[in-house]
Design a protein around this motif. Structure first.
Motif, PDB file in Angstrom:
ATOM      1  N   ASP A 290      26.977  41.819  25.489  1.00  0.00           N
ATOM      2  CA  ASP A 290      26.228  40.353  26.162  1.00  0.00           C
ATOM      3  C   ASP A 290      24.809  40.466  24.863  1.00  0.00           C
ATOM      4  O   ASP A 290      24.051  41.657  25.295  1.00  0.00           O
ATOM      5  N   ASP A 291      23.729  39.463  24.671  1.00  0.00           N
ATOM      6  CA  ASP A 291      22.714  39.355  24.836  1.00  0.00           C
ATOM      7  C   ASP A 291      22.201  38.390  26.193  1.00  0.00           C
ATOM      8  O   ASP A 291      20.539  37.977  26.345  1.00  0.00           O
ATOM      9  N   PHE A 292      23.030  37.802  27.029  1.00  0.00           N
ATOM     10  CA  PHE A 292      22.351  37.081  28.688  1.00  0.00           C
ATOM     11  C   PHE A 292      21.988  38.707  29.275  1.00  0.00           C
ATOM     12  O   PHE A 292      21.076  38.000  29.728  1.00  0.00           O
ATOM     13  N   LEU A 293      22.913  39.048  29.803  1.00  0.00           N
ATOM     14  CA  LEU A 293      21.874  40.183  30.863  1.00  0.00           C
ATOM     15  C   LEU A 293      21.445  40.955  31.025  1.00  0.00           C
ATOM     16  O   LEU A 293      20.965  41.310  29.454  1.00  0.00           O
ATOM     17  N   THR A 294      20.510  41.750  31.170  1.00  0.00           N
ATOM     18  CA  THR A 294      18.552  41.890  31.138  1.00  0.00           C
ATOM     19  C   THR A 294      19.015  43.841  31.516  1.00  0.00           C
ATOM     20  O   THR A 294      21.088  43.857  31.626  1.00  0.00           O
ATOM     21  N   ASP A 295      18.650  44.486  30.713  1.00  0.00           N
ATOM     22  CA  ASP A 295      18.697  45.791  31.022  1.00  0.00           C
ATOM     23  C   ASP A 295      18.950  46.391  31.982  1.00  0.00           C
ATOM     24  O   ASP A 295      20.655  46.944  32.552  1.00  0.00           O
ATOM     25  N   GLU A 296      18.455  46.015  32.788  1.00  0.00           N
ATOM     26  CA  GLU A 296      18.944  46.463  34.426  1.00  0.00           C
ATOM     27  C   GLU A 296      20.251  45.614  35.423  1.00  0.00           C
ATOM     28  O   GLU A 296      20.753  46.296  36.123  1.00  0.00           O
ATOM     29  N   GLU A 297      20.526  45.101  35.022  1.00  0.00           N
ATOM     30  CA  GLU A 297      21.837  44.148  35.248  1.00  0.00           C
ATOM     31  C   GLU A 297      22.760  45.075  34.288  1.00  0.00           C
ATOM     32  O   GLU A 297      23.541  45.161  34.587  1.00  0.00           O
ATOM     33  N   LYS A 298      22.401  45.123  33.523  1.00  0.00           N
ATOM     34  CA  LYS A 298      23.499  46.171  33.193  1.00  0.00           C
ATOM     35  C   LYS A 298      24.406  47.404  33.021  1.00  0.00           C
ATOM     36  O   LYS A 298      25.070  47.669  33.165  1.00  0.00           O
ATOM     37  N   ALA A 299      22.943  48.044  33.574  1.00  0.00           N
ATOM     38  CA  ALA A 299      22.941  49.432  33.692  1.00  0.00           C
ATOM     39  C   ALA A 299      23.086  49.137  35.129  1.00  0.00           C
ATOM     40  O   ALA A 299      23.703  50.292  35.822  1.00  0.00           O
ATOM     41  N   GLY A 300      23.370  48.101  35.648  1.00  0.00           N
ATOM     42  CA  GLY A 300      24.488  48.284  37.277  1.00  0.00           C
ATOM     43  C   GLY A 300      25.514  48.016  37.202  1.00  0.00           C
ATOM     44  O   GLY A 300      25.481  48.143  38.597  1.00  0.00           O
ATOM     45  N   ASN A 301      25.853  47.682  36.939  1.00  0.00           N
ATOM     46  CA  ASN A 301      27.735  47.898  35.853  1.00  0.00           C
ATOM     47  C   ASN A 301      28.356  46.414  37.571  1.00  0.00           C
ATOM     48  O   ASN A 301      29.531  46.839  37.361  1.00  0.00           O
ATOM     49  N   THR A 302      27.379  45.247  37.942  1.00  0.00           N
ATOM     50  CA  THR A 302      28.103  44.771  38.592  1.00  0.00           C
ATOM     51  C   THR A 302      28.387  42.441  38.247  1.00  0.00           C
ATOM     52  O   THR A 302      28.772  42.240  38.728  1.00  0.00           O
ATOM     53  N   ALA A 303      28.471  42.828  37.000  1.00  0.00           N
ATOM     54  CA  ALA A 303      28.847  41.713  36.207  1.00  0.00           C
ATOM     55  C   ALA A 303      29.150  42.209  34.848  1.00  0.00           C
ATOM     56  O   ALA A 303      28.612  43.010  34.213  1.00  0.00           O
ATOM     57  N   VAL A 304      29.633  41.716  33.971  1.00  0.00           N
ATOM     58  CA  VAL A 304      30.233  41.576  32.585  1.00  0.00           C
ATOM     59  C   VAL A 304      30.304  40.062  31.919  1.00  0.00           C
ATOM     60  O   VAL A 304      30.743  39.142  32.844  1.00  0.00           O
ATOM     61  N   MET A 305      30.217  40.398  30.412  1.00  0.00           N
ATOM     62  CA  MET A 305      30.251  39.006  29.938  1.00  0.00           C
ATOM     63  C   MET A 305      31.499  39.304  29.512  1.00  0.00           C
ATOM     64  O   MET A 305      31.768  39.348  28.599  1.00  0.00           O
TER      65      MET A 305
END
Length: 320
Positions: A290-305
């Motif tokens: 996705d292009d919604f989560l920030t890089d930090e959020e993606k690295a944290g793997n606590t959410a997914v689109m």
């Protein structure tokens, strides 16, 4: 774009109008209040449709107006049915629930000069921005790409603006015309703010062409994420609340698999840009597309689109 917890409003559909081939506009007015919440150019609303579907649409009318909201919808043959439903089902007088306006694509009203580059239905937020700049007496130019003239929504209306011959340039694929974004950026005066809304290739070209500019001068909104959706399959989704295990087959997205099993999950763009389908991850490693989560959020793997992302692990446990 979408925010699931945004304030909801009841409105009435008062007009449907054909704006171009496969593009219709919809005008909504308030039901129980005299005025709608104010909005800024570039804002959008979430439109709540049957079957728990939510779709985000840019407001294209003048931000000065408080008595109505106007959106435009392009029929998408390859979509998930939202645009087809909008073109086939609503009738004037129908009642709708919408969100209050939200803005992820704001206009800088203090810019000395603004250049807009858009493709197809990407014209909609730009129409609102131009209307605002006209009220301010600010300088702007528009480069609008479309397949052919009959698909260029609002081109005739924009051509009626003062000095449109110098400010509005239509680039038609049928004429072999193409927007030279790199040249537009290099030829613009210093301090110009650039805006782009359109298909993936156009936005990617725009970002590359503006790479040397200060970030605050570059503004864009995508129709779809920069990466293709994950449809490789070959992993399982586990619903934490019920323990149900759902295989994701090749050719399917996580969202496809969930909907096939009757799982109630909100979604809107199905392209990884709006945020409506954001789902918590309890265990496993998502393959973020996705292009919604920030890089930090993606690295944290606590959410997914779930509309476009997959899994790098054999099992992905979701907070569902």
């Amino acid at each position: 774009m979408s925010q699931p917890n945004a304030e909801r409003l009841d409105v009435r559909l008062v007009q449907i109008r054909l704006e171009a081939d496969d593009v219709a506009s919809y005008e909504f007015r308030p039901i129980d209040v005299p005025m709608l919440p104010a909005f800024e150019a570039g804002a959008h609303i979430d439109l709540h449709l049957p079957e728990n579907r939510v779709r985000s649409y840019s407001l294209l009318n003048d931000p000065h107006e408080r008595h109505r909201y106007v959106i435009a919808v392009q029929r998408e043959a390859s979509g998930r049915g939202g645009s087809a439903w909008m073109h086939n089902t609503p009738r004037v007088g129908d009642r709708f629930t919408i969100s209050a306006p939200l803005n992820d694509f704001p206009l800088n009203e203090q810019a000395k000069n603004s250049v807009f580059i858009c493709g197809g239905i990407g014209i909609t937020p730009v129409v609102s921005m131009i209307r605002r700049l006209e009220r301010l007496g600010a300088k702007w130019q528009l480069h609008f790409a479309a397949r052919h003239r009959a698909r260029a929504a609002y081109a005739e209306e924009l051509a009626l603006l003062p000095e449109s011959d110098n400010r509005v340039k239509l680039h038609l694929e049928s004429d072999g015309a193409r927007v030279d974004i790199r040249r537009l950026v290099s030829d613009a005066p210093a301090g110009t703010h650039f805006y782009c809304c359109g298909p993936r290739g156009m936005v990617d070209d725009f970002i590359a062409s503006c790479a040397d500019l200060p970030q605050e001068q570059v503004h864009f909104e995508r129709f779809a994420a920069a990466s293709d959706s994950a449809t490789e399959g070959g992993f399982d989704i586990v619903l934490q609340k019920s323990g149900k295990r759902i295989p994701v087959q090749p050719g399917k997205t996580i969202l496809d698999a969930l909907l096939d099993q009757g799982v109630d999950v909100q979604y809107a763009c199905c392209a990884g840009v709006c945020g409506t389908c954001r789902t918590g991850v309890v265990d496993g490693v998502p393959d973020h597309r996705d292009d919604f989560l920030t890089d930090e959020e993606k690295a944290g793997n606590t959410a997914v689109m779930v509309c476009c992302s997959g899994a790098s692990s054999k099992t992905l446990v979701l907070d569902l």
